[in-house]
Design a protein around this motif. Sequence first.
Motif, mmCIF file in Angstrom:
data_model
loop_
_atom_site.group_PDB
_atom_site.id
_atom_site.type_symbol
_atom_site.label_atom_id
_atom_site.label_comp_id
_atom_site.label_asym_id
_atom_site.label_seq_id
_atom_site.Cartn_x
_atom_site.Cartn_y
_atom_site.Cartn_z
ATOM 1 N N HIS A 64 -7.860 6.409 -13.661
ATOM 2 C CA HIS A 64 -7.472 5.716 -12.197
ATOM 3 C C HIS A 64 -6.733 5.652 -11.593
ATOM 4 N N ARG A 65 -5.157 5.080 -12.363
ATOM 5 C CA ARG A 65 -4.173 5.612 -11.739
ATOM 6 C C ARG A 65 -3.191 6.273 -11.083
ATOM 7 N N VAL A 66 -4.320 8.006 -11.264
ATOM 8 C CA VAL A 66 -4.162 8.982 -10.992
ATOM 9 C C VAL A 66 -4.579 9.254 -9.389
ATOM 10 N N TRP A 67 -5.884 9.177 -9.684
ATOM 11 C CA TRP A 67 -7.008 8.654 -8.612
ATOM 12 C C TRP A 67 -6.398 8.181 -7.582
ATOM 13 N N LYS A 68 -6.397 6.699 -7.945
ATOM 14 C CA LYS A 68 -5.349 6.008 -7.184
ATOM 15 C C LYS A 68 -3.803 6.663 -6.377
ATOM 16 N N ARG A 69 -3.295 6.598 -7.276
ATOM 17 C CA ARG A 69 -1.711 7.518 -6.016
ATOM 18 C C ARG A 69 -2.513 8.421 -5.298
ATOM 19 N N PHE A 70 -3.521 9.173 -5.360
ATOM 20 C CA PHE A 70 -4.169 10.463 -5.248
ATOM 21 C C PHE A 70 -4.553 9.840 -3.797
ATOM 22 N N VAL A 71 -4.777 8.656 -3.814
ATOM 23 C CA VAL A 71 -5.502 7.949 -1.966
ATOM 24 C C VAL A 71 -4.036 7.249 -1.687
#
Length: 255
Positions: A51-58
């Motif tokens: 989820h940290r990677v997903w949020k970094r993408f955002v």
Amino acid sequence: MSSDRSDPNNTTHFGYEQVPVADKQRRVREVFSSVASRYDVMNDLMSLGIHRVWKRFVIDLAGVRPGERVLDVAGGTGDLTREFSKLAGPQGQVILSDINAAMLGEGRRRLADKGIVGLPVVQANAECLPFADASFDLVTIGFGLRNVTDKDAALRSMRRVLKPGGRLIVLEFSKPLNPGLAKVYDQYSFKLLPLMGKLVANDEASYRYLAESIRMHPDQQTLKGMMENAGLERCQVYNLTGGIVAVHRGFNLAA
């Protein structure tokens, strides 16, 4: 479905269960009040930290610049808010909003732990945001839209508060693109996820609801169409982790 909450015959889904429209908001509030203190721990466990990677993408896609105004809807424990605050800087403003007081309390505490104090925190319903038209350069909602009773109303409300040229970013669980992945994901969601909820958060039912709510959420193209119907333009979809998560971005190009 009509959005008239006063009519007891109007129902909506709460996970796989049909409930009166007027009851969904209360039941969602109870779920997140129950899991608030363990929310971030469970996110790490449930996603194996992805989820940290997903949020970094955002965060990268958002491209927040110094001086911009940002609204983080359903911002919960404030992890996106914290990063946006760093990027907007002292000339900008970032507001953390959530409908759930317990989640906002966790968010305020976690922001303070990181040295971020004085940042506005607003308890607000995404369907009727209490902000003036054209107030924000960026609005985000991360893993919150699927819990909103009237998603169309929320999308219209978020578009309304965007400045001309402003952008909305929706981060949400979606539909896996590969049938094989979808089968594995189903086994994980309905067997392991409630078990983790029971062992870690002492709340099996809330995490069963979360798994069900993901399955009831519109797929990538349906949500893109909903955003366009709300008046957003140049809508794009970015599939992450095989479509388990999707990021939607749209712009308010109205003059």
